[in-house]
Write an enzyme that holds these catalytic residues in place. Sequence first.
Site, PDB file in Angstrom:
ATOM      1  N   GLY A   1     -12.400  -4.260   1.007  1.00 40.40           N
ATOM      2  CA  GLY A   1     -13.774  -3.859   1.335  1.00 40.40           C
ATOM      3  C   GLY A   1     -14.347  -2.901   0.313  1.00 40.40           C
ATOM      4  O   GLY A   1     -15.495  -3.037  -0.134  1.00 40.40           O
TER       5      GLY A   1
ATOM      6  N   ARG B   1       0.817  -1.213   0.000  1.00 33.88           N
ATOM      7  CA  ARG B   1       0.000   0.000   0.000  1.00 33.88           C
ATOM      8  C   ARG B   1       0.857   1.272   0.000  1.00 33.88           C
ATOM      9  O   ARG B   1       0.445   2.278  -0.578  1.00 33.88           O
ATOM     10  CB  ARG B   1      -0.939  -0.006   1.203  1.00 33.88           C
ATOM     11  CG  ARG B   1      -2.133  -0.912   0.965  1.00 33.88           C
ATOM     12  CD  ARG B   1      -3.056  -0.963   2.141  1.00 33.88           C
ATOM     13  NE  ARG B   1      -4.346  -1.513   1.757  1.00 33.88           N
ATOM     14  CZ  ARG B   1      -5.255  -1.973   2.607  1.00 33.88           C
ATOM     15  NH1 ARG B   1      -5.013  -1.937   3.913  1.00 33.88           N
ATOM     16  NH2 ARG B   1      -6.392  -2.448   2.178  1.00 33.88           N
TER      17      ARG B   1
ATOM     18  N   LYS C   1     -15.011 -14.703   5.820  1.00 26.41           N
ATOM     19  CA  LYS C   1     -16.357 -14.276   6.213  1.00 26.41           C
ATOM     20  C   LYS C   1     -17.380 -14.361   5.098  1.00 26.41           C
ATOM     21  O   LYS C   1     -17.393 -13.555   4.181  1.00 26.41           O
ATOM     22  CB  LYS C   1     -16.319 -12.848   6.765  1.00 26.41           C
ATOM     23  CG  LYS C   1     -16.048 -12.811   8.250  1.00 26.41           C
ATOM     24  CD  LYS C   1     -16.401 -11.477   8.846  1.00 26.41           C
ATOM     25  CE  LYS C   1     -17.411 -11.565   9.967  1.00 26.41           C
ATOM     26  NZ  LYS C   1     -17.886 -10.247  10.365  1.00 26.41           N
TER      27      LYS C   1
ATOM     28  N   GLY D   1      -6.975  -7.557   1.049  1.00 28.52           N
ATOM     29  CA  GLY D   1      -5.667  -7.413   1.682  1.00 28.52           C
ATOM     30  C   GLY D   1      -4.953  -8.740   1.843  1.00 28.52           C
ATOM     31  O   GLY D   1      -3.764  -8.869   1.517  1.00 28.52           O
TER      32      GLY D   1
HETATM   33  P1  ADP Z   1      -9.215 -10.818   1.916  1.00 28.80           P
HETATM   34  O1  ADP Z   1      -8.458  -9.987   2.927  1.00 28.80           O
HETATM   35  O2  ADP Z   1      -8.370 -11.224   0.764  1.00 28.80           O
HETATM   36  O3  ADP Z   1     -10.514 -10.177   1.517  1.00 28.80           O
HETATM   37  P2  ADP Z   1     -10.459 -12.385   4.001  1.00 28.80           P
HETATM   38  O4  ADP Z   1     -10.064 -11.345   4.976  1.00 28.80           O
HETATM   39  O5  ADP Z   1     -11.894 -12.581   3.716  1.00 28.80           O
HETATM   40  O6  ADP Z   1      -9.639 -12.194   2.637  1.00 28.80           O
HETATM   41  O7  ADP Z   1      -9.964 -13.806   4.508  1.00 28.80           O
HETATM   42  C1  ADP Z   1      -8.602 -14.079   4.729  1.00 28.80           C
HETATM   43  C2  ADP Z   1      -8.433 -15.159   5.757  1.00 28.80           C
HETATM   44  O8  ADP Z   1      -9.221 -16.289   5.474  1.00 28.80           O
HETATM   45  C3  ADP Z   1      -6.997 -15.665   5.812  1.00 28.80           C
HETATM   46  O9  ADP Z   1      -6.414 -15.189   6.996  1.00 28.80           O
HETATM   47  C4  ADP Z   1      -7.144 -17.174   5.784  1.00 28.80           C
HETATM   48  O10 ADP Z   1      -6.325 -17.819   6.745  1.00 28.80           O
HETATM   49  C5  ADP Z   1      -8.598 -17.377   6.104  1.00 28.80           C
HETATM   50  N1  ADP Z   1      -9.110 -18.660   5.612  1.00 28.80           N
HETATM   51  C6  ADP Z   1      -9.105 -19.124   4.353  1.00 28.80           C
HETATM   52  N2  ADP Z   1      -9.592 -20.368   4.301  1.00 28.80           N
HETATM   53  C7  ADP Z   1      -9.934 -20.713   5.562  1.00 28.80           C
HETATM   54  C8  ADP Z   1     -10.496 -21.880   6.166  1.00 28.80           C
HETATM   55  N3  ADP Z   1     -10.794 -22.935   5.455  1.00 28.80           N
HETATM   56  N4  ADP Z   1     -10.695 -21.844   7.502  1.00 28.80           N
HETATM   57  C9  ADP Z   1     -10.377 -20.765   8.219  1.00 28.80           C
HETATM   58  N5  ADP Z   1      -9.849 -19.641   7.720  1.00 28.80           N
HETATM   59  C10 ADP Z   1      -9.631 -19.606   6.397  1.00 28.80           C
HETATM   60 MG    MG Z   2      -8.792  -9.679   5.041  1.00 26.66          MG
END
Ligand code: ADP
Ligand code: MG
Length: 396
Positions: free
Chosen positions: A377, A35, A200, A353
């Site tokens: 987001g 960033r 999520k 992120g």
């Molecule tokens: P981004 O930041 O790319 O939008 P998120 O914040 O939604 O992604 O999710 C990222 C997190 O999801 C990572 O820290 C990863 O460890 C977790 N994750 C991915 N798959 C699983 C899983 N099967 N169980 C628990 N956590 C998970």
């Molecule tokens: Mg995230």
Amino acid sequence: MKTIDDLGDLAGRRVLVRSDLNVPLDGVTIADDGRIRASVPTITRLRDAGARVIVVAHLGRPDGRPDPAYSLAPVAARLGQLLGAPVAFAADTVGDSAKATVDGLEDGQVAVLENVRFEPGETSKDESERRDFAARLAALADVFVSDGFGVVHRKQASVYEIATILPAAVGGLVAAEVEVLQRLTGQTERPYTVVLGGSKVSDKLGVIDNLLDKADALLIGGGMMFTFLAAQGHEVGTSLLEDNQLDTVRGHVARAAEQGVRLVLPTDVVVAPELSDDATPTTVAVDAMPSDQMGLDIGPESAAAFAEVIRGSRTVFWNGPMGVFELAAFAAGTKQVAEALTEVDGLSVVGGGDSAAAVRAFGLSDESFGHISTGGGASLEYLEGKSLPGLEILAG
Ligand code: ADP
Ligand code: MG
């Protein structure tokens, strides 16, 4: 949207730039400076125009009061290295130090103000408090440039209210991010594949809703997949599950079928008794998940299938890791998806992120993707079709 060109001659003028410098920290070390790098071109452009550049940004969630753990000082130092120029640092955001630091700037010089979220007015729910704080920020400058894409979906003082006070424009980063998002929501080259994962489900269901009208294929991995698998009646053991979203997910599955969107769920999954590097991972079919284990990555068969769909697409948007990529034992699915994106003949976009951090952790260069968004987001809300306050206020 108004751009920097619309602001006229900036020589000698004090330009307040809202950047997104919210980098992941490992103690005081910057774990990923993506960033900060992304903020450099706009700052450089303003310096070259002879402006006195005042950068305002946040780091973490410090709760409206100073907290040394969230000081932007190390970030300011890194920015200076990347700019190849000294960067002054103000020990407060709108106080005596900020005023003195800004007063000391010469044309083409840069200052970073301390974490804007040390001030309660920044994120206050009370509009008049935000306005009051924005007025104090505005007093430091002559014009405002909104370049923090990761915060444009927030109605916060340094994003929204400030733009109602000072002459304002979007910076190059925000303009570039919006251009890519327009390409993902407008006339996209097909096939158009959306890959979703991460932790999520509820955050991402809104995007699915909107993208079902546009995408040809939707691939679901990460923690999200277990709500989909559970909705289809599978045992998901101790995996991440959002029970209250099962009906919504069933609705999406039905709509995907109606609209002819290919919904691809994993067929195998990597499970372990617990979330730990020492846990022994096993790969099982999705209909054979042990009730006492959790799914932590998509399996190799699923990863290969996902990669094939991705490589055959002309447009791909990916948000959310396929597994707990932070642990080596559960990183393979995310890595395969990331690599497949680099082979897309067309536009490949990474948003989020953690997804961006994963790409860099695998050693893939930013250039091998069409675009890596700095704002998870914000890009999701844009793709959901929501109006983003920080862009709204600069429209026209
Ligand atoms: P981004 O930041 O790319 O939008 P998120 O914040 O939604 O992604 O999710 C990222 C997190 O999801 C990572 O820290 C990863 O460890 C977790 N994750 C991915 N798959 C699983 C899983 N099967 N169980 C628990 N956590 C998970
Ligand atoms: Mg995230």
